[in-house]
Design a protein around this motif. Structure first.
Motif, PDB file in Angstrom:
ATOM      1  N   ARG A 183       0.833  -1.195   0.000  1.00  0.00           N
ATOM      2  CA  ARG A 183       0.000   0.000   0.000  1.00  0.00           C
ATOM      3  C   ARG A 183       0.871   1.250   0.000  1.00  0.00           C
ATOM      4  O   ARG A 183       1.900   1.308   0.683  1.00  0.00           O
ATOM      5  CB  ARG A 183      -0.903   0.017   1.231  1.00  0.00           C
ATOM      6  N   LYS A 184       0.421   2.245  -0.714  1.00  0.00           N
ATOM      7  CA  LYS A 184       1.142   3.524  -0.748  1.00  0.00           C
ATOM      8  C   LYS A 184       1.259   4.123   0.649  1.00  0.00           C
ATOM      9  O   LYS A 184       2.321   4.632   1.039  1.00  0.00           O
ATOM     10  CB  LYS A 184       0.400   4.474  -1.691  1.00  0.00           C
ATOM     11  N   ASP A 185       0.170   4.032   1.434  1.00  0.00           N
ATOM     12  CA  ASP A 185       0.177   4.668   2.752  1.00  0.00           C
ATOM     13  C   ASP A 185       0.866   3.821   3.812  1.00  0.00           C
ATOM     14  O   ASP A 185       0.813   4.153   5.000  1.00  0.00           O
ATOM     15  CB  ASP A 185      -1.245   5.017   3.190  1.00  0.00           C
ATOM     16  N   ALA A 186       1.537   2.737   3.388  1.00  0.00           N
ATOM     17  CA  ALA A 186       2.314   1.920   4.335  1.00  0.00           C
ATOM     18  C   ALA A 186       3.786   2.302   4.324  1.00  0.00           C
ATOM     19  O   ALA A 186       4.595   1.609   4.940  1.00  0.00           O
ATOM     20  CB  ALA A 186       2.152   0.433   4.015  1.00  0.00           C
ATOM     21  N   LEU A 187       4.141   3.366   3.642  1.00  0.00           N
ATOM     22  CA  LEU A 187       5.523   3.838   3.592  1.00  0.00           C
ATOM     23  C   LEU A 187       5.633   5.197   4.269  1.00  0.00           C
ATOM     24  O   LEU A 187       4.803   6.086   4.044  1.00  0.00           O
ATOM     25  CB  LEU A 187       6.003   3.957   2.144  1.00  0.00           C
ATOM     26  N   GLY A 188       6.671   5.352   5.075  1.00  0.00           N
ATOM     27  CA  GLY A 188       6.873   6.625   5.751  1.00  0.00           C
ATOM     28  C   GLY A 188       7.023   7.784   4.790  1.00  0.00           C
ATOM     29  O   GLY A 188       6.575   8.905   5.070  1.00  0.00           O
ATOM     30  N   CYS A 189       7.652   7.549   3.647  1.00  0.00           N
ATOM     31  CA  CYS A 189       7.858   8.628   2.678  1.00  0.00           C
ATOM     32  C   CYS A 189       6.550   9.131   2.093  1.00  0.00           C
ATOM     33  O   CYS A 189       6.497  10.221   1.514  1.00  0.00           O
ATOM     34  CB  CYS A 189       8.804   8.180   1.573  1.00  0.00           C
TER      35      CYS A 189
ATOM     36  N   MET B  20       6.866   0.836   9.796  1.00  0.00           N
ATOM     37  CA  MET B  20       8.276   1.237   9.737  1.00  0.00           C
ATOM     38  C   MET B  20       8.883   0.773   8.413  1.00  0.00           C
ATOM     39  O   MET B  20       8.893  -0.424   8.114  1.00  0.00           O
ATOM     40  CB  MET B  20       9.037   0.630  10.915  1.00  0.00           C
ATOM     41  N   SER B  21       9.371   1.726   7.613  1.00  0.00           N
ATOM     42  CA  SER B  21       9.975   1.417   6.311  1.00  0.00           C
ATOM     43  C   SER B  21      11.227   2.253   6.109  1.00  0.00           C
ATOM     44  O   SER B  21      11.342   2.999   5.132  1.00  0.00           O
ATOM     45  CB  SER B  21       8.962   1.683   5.197  1.00  0.00           C
TER      46      SER B  21
ATOM     47  N   TYR C 107       9.709  -9.387  13.897  1.00  0.00           N
ATOM     48  CA  TYR C 107       9.109  -8.291  13.134  1.00  0.00           C
ATOM     49  C   TYR C 107       7.693  -8.028  13.617  1.00  0.00           C
ATOM     50  O   TYR C 107       7.286  -6.864  13.809  1.00  0.00           O
ATOM     51  CB  TYR C 107       9.093  -8.619  11.636  1.00  0.00           C
ATOM     52  N   THR C 108       6.922  -9.077  13.816  1.00  0.00           N
ATOM     53  CA  THR C 108       5.560  -8.896  14.319  1.00  0.00           C
ATOM     54  C   THR C 108       5.577  -8.273  15.702  1.00  0.00           C
ATOM     55  O   THR C 108       4.716  -7.450  16.042  1.00  0.00           O
ATOM     56  CB  THR C 108       4.815 -10.245  14.350  1.00  0.00           C
ATOM     57  N   ASP C 109       6.564  -8.623  16.510  1.00  0.00           N
ATOM     58  CA  ASP C 109       6.668  -8.073  17.863  1.00  0.00           C
ATOM     59  C   ASP C 109       6.922  -6.565  17.858  1.00  0.00           C
ATOM     60  O   ASP C 109       6.670  -5.893  18.865  1.00  0.00           O
ATOM     61  CB  ASP C 109       7.780  -8.766  18.642  1.00  0.00           C
ATOM     62  N   LEU C 110       7.412  -6.034  16.748  1.00  0.00           N
ATOM     63  CA  LEU C 110       7.574  -4.579  16.645  1.00  0.00           C
ATOM     64  C   LEU C 110       6.232  -3.875  16.731  1.00  0.00           C
ATOM     65  O   LEU C 110       6.153  -2.701  17.109  1.00  0.00           O
ATOM     66  CB  LEU C 110       8.248  -4.213  15.319  1.00  0.00           C
ATOM     67  N   TYR C 111       5.182  -4.594  16.394  1.00  0.00           N
ATOM     68  CA  TYR C 111       3.851  -3.993  16.337  1.00  0.00           C
ATOM     69  C   TYR C 111       2.880  -4.598  17.333  1.00  0.00           C
ATOM     70  O   TYR C 111       1.962  -3.917  17.789  1.00  0.00           O
ATOM     71  CB  TYR C 111       3.277  -4.167  14.914  1.00  0.00           C
ATOM     72  N   ALA C 112       3.025  -5.880  17.653  1.00  0.00           N
ATOM     73  CA  ALA C 112       2.025  -6.563  18.485  1.00  0.00           C
ATOM     74  C   ALA C 112       2.701  -7.636  19.319  1.00  0.00           C
ATOM     75  O   ALA C 112       2.824  -8.776  18.886  1.00  0.00           O
ATOM     76  CB  ALA C 112       0.941  -7.187  17.605  1.00  0.00           C
TER      77      ALA C 112
ATOM     78  N   THR D 216      10.057  -6.765   4.248  1.00  0.00           N
ATOM     79  CA  THR D 216      10.370  -6.517   2.838  1.00  0.00           C
ATOM     80  C   THR D 216      11.248  -5.285   2.693  1.00  0.00           C
ATOM     81  O   THR D 216      12.204  -5.275   1.910  1.00  0.00           O
ATOM     82  CB  THR D 216       9.064  -6.358   2.043  1.00  0.00           C
ATOM     83  N   ASP D 217      10.944  -4.251   3.453  1.00  0.00           N
ATOM     84  CA  ASP D 217      11.758  -3.038   3.429  1.00  0.00           C
ATOM     85  C   ASP D 217      13.208  -3.349   3.766  1.00  0.00           C
ATOM     86  O   ASP D 217      14.139  -2.829   3.128  1.00  0.00           O
ATOM     87  CB  ASP D 217      11.179  -2.027   4.421  1.00  0.00           C
ATOM     88  N   ARG D 218      13.425  -4.181   4.761  1.00  0.00           N
ATOM     89  CA  ARG D 218      14.801  -4.507   5.165  1.00  0.00           C
ATOM     90  C   ARG D 218      15.575  -5.129   4.002  1.00  0.00           C
ATOM     91  O   ARG D 218      16.730  -4.789   3.733  1.00  0.00           O
ATOM     92  CB  ARG D 218      14.763  -5.477   6.361  1.00  0.00           C
ATOM     93  N   TRP D 219      14.924  -6.047   3.247  1.00  0.00           N
ATOM     94  CA  TRP D 219      15.643  -6.754   2.188  1.00  0.00           C
ATOM     95  C   TRP D 219      15.688  -5.969   0.882  1.00  0.00           C
ATOM     96  O   TRP D 219      16.650  -6.098   0.120  1.00  0.00           O
ATOM     97  CB  TRP D 219      15.072  -8.157   2.014  1.00  0.00           C
ATOM     98  N   VAL D 220      14.689  -5.135   0.645  1.00  0.00           N
ATOM     99  CA  VAL D 220      14.820  -4.187  -0.469  1.00  0.00           C
ATOM    100  C   VAL D 220      15.982  -3.236  -0.183  1.00  0.00           C
ATOM    101  O   VAL D 220      16.757  -2.885  -1.082  1.00  0.00           O
ATOM    102  CB  VAL D 220      13.506  -3.412  -0.670  1.00  0.00           C
TER     103      VAL D 220
END
Length: 445
Positions: free
Chosen positions: A12-18, A25-26, A199-204, A242-246
């Motif tokens: 999603r577009k709105d899932a990126l901080g930019c 977190m991206s 990664y999930t623990d970062l949020y929940a 995905t952000d980490r590996w991109v």
């Protein structure tokens, strides 16, 4: 100029901080966005996964003609044209749909990242943790995905990690060539949303309810508020993974000095409802209830780096995936045949901030039901200032001002009947120009 395309499924577009996200977190993509051109008005044409790739590779808006199929044999593909012009082309992909659709045939080489571990896991070995009907397609996709990932032990086992590492190796092997092109495609953010637990623990961290990481494409009344929030948290975890590996691939490009002579295009194919508008999923599974495509689905992140010193930081040019075809060829100095797409080169060089006047987004009607004219998928129409949604049947049109109402909560169609009438006429003209058939076009009156 050489080009790398990085396509991230279901981002999603709105899932990126930019793009203003305050819930995901991206950091790696956000860092890249600081040096790239951020396109704020990019929209899907043909929807969903495979149709978007078809638009990208053929330069055509294909949804008036066909849906979930491989590209037509007589359609030009930009990767084939690049090969004929002496470019060495590569495809690194874990998106299995592209393999069945024959995309590897259009490249010099393809590296398909798939499960390569025989652990003997069968569907009957997988425990479905919620009622099967609560997962999409009665859990068959969930079972398939869990079989494919049952061997995961370390983060490097995840598809996105393997795909981005293989893309880095491809660059090491081939970037010394004079002319090359690479398409990198990962399905990772698509459900099953099962990132490594940290990664999930970062949020929940404290969720103990049902596992809905493979949600049904339907309405959200089957979830408790806590379960729905956990679905969003698991999606966010997949984006951050995905952000980490991109970021790993983007750093490789930087370390190898490739930003000096390479265009890097990063985009998604579509978004996903995750509780918004009482929906979860990207499209309906009920023939009589075709879902409209609001911003959560139709708006695409699009970030492009070129070495141009005059590149803007932000562009509001209306863009769509079909533009990739002429853009890649234009940047490569290779002649392009006529296409529905338009090159972004002048925008990237700071010479223009316009591309399309209108973008039409939807899925081909025969995916739903070819004879049910009343329930053809609604068409989302983006203009430079507004978004309209036009339906067949009796449902009334919608119109939103994207500047004053970015969340599309105030339908102003009734106050602007002349705008709707104009857009209907233009849609019918578009469908007629694309030989969609009189019945198809007239359905939207």
């Amino acid at each position: 100029m050489n080009t790398i395309v990085i396509c991230l499924d279901t981002l999603r577009k709105d899932a990126l901080g930019c793009y203003g996200s305050d819930w995901v977190m991206s950091p790696c993509i956000d860092y890249y966005a600081k040096r790239a051109v951020r396109f704020d008005s990019a929209y899907i044409g043909s929807f969903p996964t495979l149709p978007m790739r078809n638009d990208s590779f053929t330069g055509a808006i294909n949804w008036p003609h066909y849906g979930w199929e491989k590209p037509k044999a007589d359609q030009p593909k930009f990767s084939e044209i690049l090969k004929e012009a002496g470019y060495f082309t590569g495809l690194v992909v874990d998106t299995e749909h592209m393999i069945g659709a024959g995309f590897p045939d259009h490249f010099n080489e393809c590296h398909f990242i798939k499960k390569d571990v025989d652990d003997g896991i069968k569907p009957e070995d997988i425990v479905v943790p919620v009622p099967r009907e609560h997962y999409r397609s009665n859990s068959w996709g969930f079972l398939s995905d869990r079989m494919a990932t049952s061997h995961y032990r370390h983060e490097e086992d995840w598809f996105v990690a393997r795909t981005m590492m293989r893309a880095c190796q491809w660059l090491e092997d081939n970037s010394a060539r004079d002319k090359w092109f690479l398409w990198v495609d990962t399905f990772e953010i698509h459900e099953d949303w099962r990132a490594p637990q940290y990664y999930t623990d970062l949020y929940a961290k404290n969720y103990t309810g049902p596992d809905y990481t493979y949600p049904s494409y339907g309405y959200t009344d089957i979830y408790t508020p806590e379960a729905l929030q956990h679905i969003r948290d698991c999606y966010a975890a997949e984006v951050t993974l995905t952000d980490r590996w991109v970021g790993h691939l983007l750093r490789q490009i930087e370390l190898m000095g490739l930003f000096e002579n390479t265009c890097v295009i990063l985009l998604s194919d579509h978004g996903m409802y995750i509780g918004e508008r009482n929906r979860c999923g990207k499209h309906t599974l009920i023939d009589s209830d075709p879902w409209p495509m609001y911003e959560e689905i139709s708006a695409l992140p699009l970030l492009i780096w070129t070495p141009s010193e005059n590149a803007p930081k932000i562009s509001n040019a209306l863009c769509q995936p079909a533009d990739i075809f002429p853009t890649v060829l234009d940047l490569a100095g290779v002649s392009s045949p006529p296409t529905d797409g338009k090159s972004w080169k002048s925008v990237l060089n700071g010479e223009s901030d316009t591309c399309h006047e209108t973008i039409y987004s939807t899925r081909f009607h025969e995916i739903i039901e070819p004879t049910d004219r009343e329930n053809y998928p609604p068409v989302t129409i983006a203009t430079p200032t507004h978004t309209a949604i036009l339906y067949t049947g009796s449902k009334e049109a919608e119109l939103y001002d994207r500047k004053t109402d970015p969340n599309q909560t105030r339908n102003i169609a009734k106050a602007n009947p002349e705008v709707i009438k104009k857009l209907q006429a233009e849609l019918i003209a578009f469908l007629n120009a694309h030989n969609a058939g009189e019945d198809y076009a007239q359905a939207y009156l």
